[in-house]
Enzyme design. Structure first.
Site, mmCIF file in Angstrom:
data_model
loop_
_atom_site.group_PDB
_atom_site.id
_atom_site.type_symbol
_atom_site.label_atom_id
_atom_site.label_comp_id
_atom_site.label_asym_id
_atom_site.label_seq_id
_atom_site.Cartn_x
_atom_site.Cartn_y
_atom_site.Cartn_z
ATOM 1 N N ASP A 107 -7.478 97.848 -9.834
ATOM 2 C CA ASP A 107 -7.321 99.238 -9.412
ATOM 3 C C ASP A 107 -5.841 99.610 -9.336
ATOM 4 O OD1 ASP A 107 -10.041 99.334 -9.111
ATOM 5 O OD2 ASP A 107 -10.003 99.025 -6.943
ATOM 6 N N LEU A 108 -5.588 100.914 -9.332
ATOM 7 C CA LEU A 108 -4.216 101.448 -9.262
ATOM 8 C C LEU A 108 -3.418 100.842 -8.105
ATOM 9 C CD1 LEU A 108 -2.278 103.702 -10.346
ATOM 10 C CD2 LEU A 108 -3.298 105.205 -8.632
#
Ligand code: URA
Length: 238
Positions: free
Chosen positions: A106-107
């Site tokens: 994820d970011l």
């Protein structure tokens, strides 16, 4: 996406514009090397990474690349993005456009990301049947206790996808920190598993994929090519 193979005689017949019978002769005359070995068998299977030499001239040479990146928080695991810089933007290699990402983060997750142009190798890591363990360090907003260990080991049902997570290992490191080992990578899996306890994840870092560890020597944002031994950690298990 599996790596396509073809017979050596088909490749040579097409490349040289000759018949398969002439290819047989060519091999009998010991004029062809595949990956630095004399080729004798017309049925030998080759792929796009096989190094092919004919009469001492290289006629196919597509190197396979295996890259480790220490992904920083705020960089997206995608090849293109309008808002954020991508893991591809961080790579200093002129071949970077050929690479694909082997298991995304994820970011706002940091840590180990692998990239390659060898789809057979990436499949050996990402196929669920391979059961490669991914290790994460998790920091939580609220204290954790032993009840989490059982819940992670038993698996959790996610109604939206109608799946139960595979048994996961959770080790408590201190009141707000845990190490989690997953055999899969469902959407936001770790955050959602801690979400069951209404305990938000405040930091998430992937330190290891199988036996391959990020280690302490590669700073966030930096990359390096894997060694042969590291590449073989996955291929030798197939
Ligand atoms: N679990 C998550 O929630 N996010 C990741 O990036 C990886 C595992």
């Amino acid at each position: 996406m599996s790596l396509a193979t073809q017979r050596l005689d088909s490749f040579l017949a097409k490349h040289c514009g000759i018949s398969k019978r002439d290819v047989r002769l060519m091999l009998a005359q010991k004029r062809v090397l595949v990956d630095e070995q004399l080729a004798a068998n017309i049925e030998q299977q080759i792929n796009k990474f096989s190094l092919i030499v004919l009469d001492e001239e290289v006629i196919q040479n597509n190197p396979a690349y295996y890259i480790m990146l220490h992904k920083p928080v705020g960089v997206v695991c995608a090849t293109k993005d309008d808002k954020h810089s991508t893991v591809i933007d961080l790579l200093p290699y002129d071949f970077k456009e050929q690479l694909h990402i082997v298991g995304r983060l994820d970011l706002n997750t940091s840590g180990l990301v692998l990239l390659t142009n060898d789809s057979r190798w990436s499949e050996a890591i990402t196929q669920p049947s391979q059961k490669i363990e991914k290790t994460y360090q998790v920091t939580l907003q609220n204290p954790i206790d032993e009840s989490y260990v059982d819940a992670f080991a038993q698996g959790m049902y996610f109604g939206y996808e109608n799946i139960t997570t595979l048994p996961a290992k959770l080790k408590i490191l201190d009141t707000h920190k845990a190490e989690v080992k997953l055999l899969e990578g469902k959407y936001h899996q770790i955050k959602r598993m801690f979400g069951r306890f209404r305990n938000p994840v405040t930091a998430l870092h992937r330190s290891q994929i199988g036996d391959l560890a990020l280690g302490d020597d590669l700073p966030a944002g930096q990359v390096r090519e894997l060694t042969n031994a590291e590449v073989c950690l996955f291929t030798d298990k197939r």
